[in-house]
Design an enzyme around this catalytic site. Structure first.
Site, PDB file in Angstrom:
ATOM      1  N   LYS A  99     -58.578   9.623 -27.932  1.00 15.33           N
ATOM      2  CA  LYS A  99     -59.576   9.955 -28.661  1.00 15.33           C
ATOM      3  C   LYS A  99     -60.935   9.975 -28.078  1.00 15.33           C
ATOM      4  O   LYS A  99     -61.776  10.956 -28.148  1.00 15.33           O
ATOM      5  CB  LYS A  99     -59.544   9.355 -29.939  1.00 15.33           C
ATOM      6  CG  LYS A  99     -58.350   9.065 -30.654  1.00 15.33           C
ATOM      7  CD  LYS A  99     -58.076  10.395 -31.316  1.00 15.33           C
ATOM      8  CE  LYS A  99     -56.950  10.347 -32.319  1.00 15.33           C
ATOM      9  NZ  LYS A  99     -56.293  11.428 -32.620  1.00 15.33           N
ATOM     10  N   LYS A 102     -46.573  16.551 -26.911  1.00 22.59           N
ATOM     11  CA  LYS A 102     -46.122  16.387 -28.271  1.00 22.59           C
ATOM     12  C   LYS A 102     -46.689  17.249 -29.210  1.00 22.59           C
ATOM     13  O   LYS A 102     -47.793  17.826 -28.951  1.00 22.59           O
ATOM     14  CB  LYS A 102     -46.293  15.085 -28.899  1.00 22.59           C
ATOM     15  CG  LYS A 102     -47.567  14.490 -29.143  1.00 22.59           C
ATOM     16  CD  LYS A 102     -47.668  13.518 -30.225  1.00 22.59           C
ATOM     17  CE  LYS A 102     -49.028  13.337 -30.644  1.00 22.59           C
ATOM     18  NZ  LYS A 102     -49.109  12.582 -32.184  1.00 22.59           N
ATOM     19  N   LYS A 114     -51.261  17.500 -34.886  1.00 24.59           N
ATOM     20  CA  LYS A 114     -52.244  17.980 -35.709  1.00 24.59           C
ATOM     21  C   LYS A 114     -53.697  18.508 -34.650  1.00 24.59           C
ATOM     22  O   LYS A 114     -53.958  19.559 -34.306  1.00 24.59           O
ATOM     23  CB  LYS A 114     -52.557  17.441 -36.892  1.00 24.59           C
ATOM     24  CG  LYS A 114     -52.169  17.695 -38.208  1.00 24.59           C
ATOM     25  CD  LYS A 114     -52.219  16.878 -38.960  1.00 24.59           C
ATOM     26  CE  LYS A 114     -51.532  15.602 -38.862  1.00 24.59           C
ATOM     27  NZ  LYS A 114     -51.041  14.702 -40.075  1.00 24.59           N
TER      28      LYS A 114
HETATM   29  P1  ADP Z   1     -50.400  14.052 -35.749  1.00 26.12           P
HETATM   30  O1  ADP Z   1     -49.834  13.032 -34.588  1.00 26.12           O
HETATM   31  O2  ADP Z   1     -50.169  15.248 -36.141  1.00 26.12           O
HETATM   32  O3  ADP Z   1     -51.934  13.746 -35.946  1.00 26.12           O
HETATM   33  P2  ADP Z   1     -50.103  11.669 -37.424  1.00 26.12           P
HETATM   34  O4  ADP Z   1     -50.797  10.764 -36.553  1.00 26.12           O
HETATM   35  O5  ADP Z   1     -50.629  11.604 -38.772  1.00 26.12           O
HETATM   36  O6  ADP Z   1     -49.948  13.192 -37.193  1.00 26.12           O
HETATM   37  O7  ADP Z   1     -48.423  10.894 -37.377  1.00 26.12           O
HETATM   38  C1  ADP Z   1     -47.839  10.505 -38.770  1.00 26.12           C
HETATM   39  C2  ADP Z   1     -46.468  10.366 -38.248  1.00 26.12           C
HETATM   40  O8  ADP Z   1     -45.851  11.184 -37.654  1.00 26.12           O
HETATM   41  C3  ADP Z   1     -46.497   9.108 -37.449  1.00 26.12           C
HETATM   42  O9  ADP Z   1     -45.265   8.135 -37.684  1.00 26.12           O
HETATM   43  C4  ADP Z   1     -46.190   9.689 -36.248  1.00 26.12           C
HETATM   44  O10 ADP Z   1     -45.515   8.969 -34.966  1.00 26.12           O
HETATM   45  C5  ADP Z   1     -45.251  10.694 -36.454  1.00 26.12           C
HETATM   46  N1  ADP Z   1     -45.211  12.010 -35.537  1.00 26.12           N
HETATM   47  C6  ADP Z   1     -46.496  12.664 -35.263  1.00 26.12           C
HETATM   48  N2  ADP Z   1     -46.345  13.761 -34.260  1.00 26.12           N
HETATM   49  C7  ADP Z   1     -45.206  13.258 -33.804  1.00 26.12           C
HETATM   50  C8  ADP Z   1     -44.313  13.908 -32.823  1.00 26.12           C
HETATM   51  N3  ADP Z   1     -44.748  14.984 -32.202  1.00 26.12           N
HETATM   52  N4  ADP Z   1     -43.000  13.536 -32.529  1.00 26.12           N
HETATM   53  C9  ADP Z   1     -42.447  12.299 -33.264  1.00 26.12           C
HETATM   54  N5  ADP Z   1     -42.942  11.672 -34.374  1.00 26.12           N
HETATM   55  C10 ADP Z   1     -44.537  12.196 -34.699  1.00 26.12           C
END
Ligand code: ADP
Ligand code: TRP
Length: 335
Positions: free
Chosen positions: A111, A194, A197
């Protein structure tokens, strides 16, 4: 019965990473465990969403949770900021969290790199708030994607530190969990890394068929194998990883064989991938809109979930306050 807890931040729509990395596990787990699932709206404040958009962000994730199959009769579904005990525990855990260990967290370093102008204290203590979310319900299992492993380790460190510092057994050590296998990482279709968002490469549960096909057809590949059994570029491996998540094993094998004997056409692979993604997401998409606008239903869901979550949170805080040494000066005049 063991307790399960997990949450997703209220920014944007849920994407395939959220769904396959986390939410699909929630749905399976709610039949076997005492489950708490919430919307992490406090966590989303690290990026300063506008107050006018804040509530709709929470509503979006709630509607998408329910459309995906979270059952409010089986799980307590709630919003983080409705549970003030979480913020109280966060303050206490901050007192036993050290700057150095938080600065070493990979997500914090990312970040800082992405947003050098917004390195706020909430970002640094993001894992402490997450530990408070988990420990307030004394959760044993936390269904998350692979990217959250380090945060779970911090939650365990804080649980152990609190227990040993205050000579208590209040907190169990929470484990990251994926149903029946290792934690997963859903890749993006832009070549590496990965799906996320913040990465801007998401395929969303809310996307329609046309959008999904368009996004998948644009996925990065290489120019194709020229020799039998040649090693795969990361971008192509990512397509196969996604295919193995959404398609059946025979289909995956058919494309692997085609890759290995150099007859593969990436266009066919992508078409198949888009079709199989749609099979998972379109039935969910159909339900999102009507749930989103159903105020009466959403209010019922949150009322029940909040009651259950507060009851559990209050019970934990009673023990925590006593362990820390808080005593009230208020005496009962009838005593
Ligand atoms: P983002 O990564 O899109 O900002 P979040 O951080 O809010 O989303 O993630 C919410 C949940 O989704 C967490 O449990 C996170 O581990 C899972 N997650 C997010 N992106 C992935 C991904 N590419 N593969 C597996 N799990 C994911
Ligand atoms: N940090 C998680 C993420 O970005 C979201 C989250 C907040 C969470 N609190 C949690 C996940 C507690 C599991 C348990 O993905």
């Amino acid at each position: 019965m063991e307790t399960v807890l997990s949450g997703i931040r209220s920014t944007g729509h849920l994407h395939l990473g959220n769904y396959f990395g986390a939410l699909r596990n929630y749905i399976k787990m709610q039949n076997e465990y005492n489950c708490f699932f919430f919307i992490a709206d406090l966590h989303s404040l690290t990026t300063h969403p506008h107050p006018d958009d804040f509530h709709s962000g929470v509503r979006t994730i709630l509607a998408e949770y329910l459309a995906s199959g979270l059952d409010p009769e089986k799980s307590a579904i709630f919003v983080q900021s409705d549970i003030p005990e979480i913020s109280e525990l966060y303050v206490l855990l901050n007192m036993i969290s050290y700057k150095g260990e938080l600065e070493r967290t990979a997500s914090f370093k990312d970040k800082v790199r992405q947003n050098p102008d917004n390195v706020n204290a909430g970002l640094l203590t993001y894992p402490v708030l997450m530990a408070a979310d988990i420990l307030i319900h004394r959760a044993n299992k936390v269904p998350v994607g692979k990217d959250q492993e380090q945060h779970l380790e911090i939650a365990r460190v804080l649980a152990r530190r609190f227990n040993s510092m205050y000579g208590s057994e209040v907190f169990p050590e929470p484990q990251a969990f994926n149903f029946g296998s290792d934690l997963i990482k859903v890749p993006g279709l832009d070549g590496s890394g990965k799906m996320g968002k913040s990465e801007g490469n998401g395929i969303y549960l809310f996307d329609d068929e046309k959008v999904i096909h368009k996004k998948v057809m644009k996925a990065v590949t290489d120019s194709g194998p020229t020799e039998p059994n040649s090693p795969m570029a990361e971008s192509v491996q990512n397509l196969f990883t996604l295919l193995s998540i959404v398609s059946d094993t025979a289909t995956v094998q058919q494309f692997k064989d085609a890759y290995n004997d150099c007859t593969i056409r990436y266009g066919d692979l992508k078409k198949q991938l888009a079709t199989d993604i749609c099979k998972h997401t379109l039935p969910i998409r159909e339900k999102i809109e009507s749930i989103y606008h159903d105020d009466v239903y959403l209010s019922k869901v949150i009322k029940r979930g909040t009651e259950l979550a507060r009851e559990s949170a209050r019970a934990t805080m009673k023990e925590v306050r006593s362990a820390v040494g808080f005593r009230s000066f208020l005496v009962n005049v009838n005593d």
